[in-house]
Design a protein around this motif. Sequence first.
Motif, PDB file in Angstrom:
ATOM      1  N   GLY A 197       8.630  -5.097 -10.824  1.00 26.14           N
ATOM      2  CA  GLY A 197       9.956  -5.382 -10.337  1.00 26.14           C
ATOM      3  C   GLY A 197      10.826  -6.216 -11.231  1.00 26.14           C
ATOM      4  O   GLY A 197      10.511  -6.471 -12.401  1.00 26.14           O
ATOM      5  N   LEU A 198      11.954  -6.680 -10.659  1.00 28.47           N
ATOM      6  CA  LEU A 198      12.964  -7.402 -11.419  1.00 28.47           C
ATOM      7  C   LEU A 198      12.423  -8.658 -12.083  1.00 28.47           C
ATOM      8  O   LEU A 198      12.759  -8.958 -13.234  1.00 28.47           O
ATOM      9  N   LEU A 199      11.582  -9.435 -11.381  1.00 30.52           N
ATOM     10  CA  LEU A 199      11.074 -10.688 -11.933  1.00 30.52           C
ATOM     11  C   LEU A 199       9.578 -10.611 -12.225  1.00 30.52           C
ATOM     12  O   LEU A 199       8.916 -11.654 -12.378  1.00 30.52           O
ATOM     13  N   GLN A 200       9.047  -9.391 -12.363  1.00 27.13           N
ATOM     14  CA  GLN A 200       7.677  -9.142 -12.802  1.00 27.13           C
ATOM     15  C   GLN A 200       6.668 -10.048 -12.092  1.00 27.13           C
ATOM     16  O   GLN A 200       5.978 -10.873 -12.711  1.00 27.13           O
ATOM     17  N   ILE A 201       6.538  -9.852 -10.787  1.00 32.42           N
ATOM     18  CA  ILE A 201       5.597 -10.617  -9.978  1.00 32.42           C
ATOM     19  C   ILE A 201       4.401  -9.728  -9.636  1.00 32.42           C
ATOM     20  O   ILE A 201       4.547  -8.520  -9.412  1.00 32.42           O
ATOM     21  N   ILE A 202       3.184 -10.304  -9.644  1.00 31.57           N
ATOM     22  CA  ILE A 202       1.995  -9.523  -9.322  1.00 31.57           C
ATOM     23  C   ILE A 202       1.827  -9.477  -7.793  1.00 31.57           C
ATOM     24  O   ILE A 202       2.336 -10.340  -7.072  1.00 31.57           O
ATOM     25  N   ASP A 203       1.079  -8.485  -7.302  1.00 35.76           N
ATOM     26  CA  ASP A 203       0.944  -8.263  -5.853  1.00 35.76           C
ATOM     27  C   ASP A 203       0.393  -9.485  -5.101  1.00 35.76           C
ATOM     28  O   ASP A 203       0.926  -9.847  -4.045  1.00 35.76           O
ATOM     29  N   PRO A 204      -0.682 -10.147  -5.577  1.00 39.87           N
ATOM     30  CA  PRO A 204      -1.196 -11.295  -4.820  1.00 39.87           C
ATOM     31  C   PRO A 204      -0.166 -12.406  -4.649  1.00 39.87           C
ATOM     32  O   PRO A 204      -0.051 -13.008  -3.571  1.00 39.87           O
ATOM     33  N   THR A 205       0.612 -12.678  -5.738  1.00 33.01           N
ATOM     34  CA  THR A 205       1.633 -13.724  -5.659  1.00 33.01           C
ATOM     35  C   THR A 205       2.757 -13.286  -4.722  1.00 33.01           C
ATOM     36  O   THR A 205       3.287 -14.096  -3.935  1.00 33.01           O
TER      37      THR A 205
END
Length: 246
Positions: A197-205
């Motif tokens: 996504g836009l701010l490159q966040i991983i699924d667990p976070t």
Amino acid sequence: MRSTITGTARLTKTHKLSAIGVTVAMSAAAVALAVTPGQADTPSIAAKPVAWTTTDLGAHDNIAQQGEQAAQQAKTAAAAKKKADAAAKAKADADAKAKSDKARADQQAASRSQARTPVKPATPAKPAPAAPAAPVRKAYADNLDGWIKESLDILKSKNIPATYDGIKRNVMRESTGNPRAINDWDINAVNGVPSKGLLQIIDPTFKAYHVEGTSWDPYDPVANITASCNYAADKYGSMDNVNSAY
């Protein structure tokens, strides 16, 4: 025999019957005289005249009068019975009519009474309380500017610090504004949890810092920005303090 009647006297029934009796007696006497005593081989017949009296005639009159009286009485009785039957029928008809008239009058009176009975006005129903108006959702443009502005309104309602400039700066560095961006080469990708996504966040976070009221899809622009800003506020105080990978 001839009788002389003076004046204008009428022959009554008794007189007529007496005359008949005299005639019959004279005829009988003539028969007796016709038999001669010289005929020895012929027995003499002594005819005795029949005597008619006024008493016998009176008895016949009484019987006739009684018959006439009985007939008259029967006729009178029949007429009286017919008259009584007619009177009884007239009375029965009058009683039936009176009963019918009374029943009709009672029904009409009841109808008028019912018509005059005031009808209690119905209590007006209380209007149902109006449903609370749905909050008018602010319209946002479906682009990076609109996504950031919508995210800031949600973050403000949750008391999560962030600014427009801090968000846009980090978005452009991480994904250049592509909400479908994914990193498939760094250590996170090697570990099977690539940044999205836009701010490159991983699924667990994303799941741990998801903001209520937004989508659970990490590729959703608003959900991605708000979860990332919530994480940055927890780790760095605000997304404004992030200037590199975080």
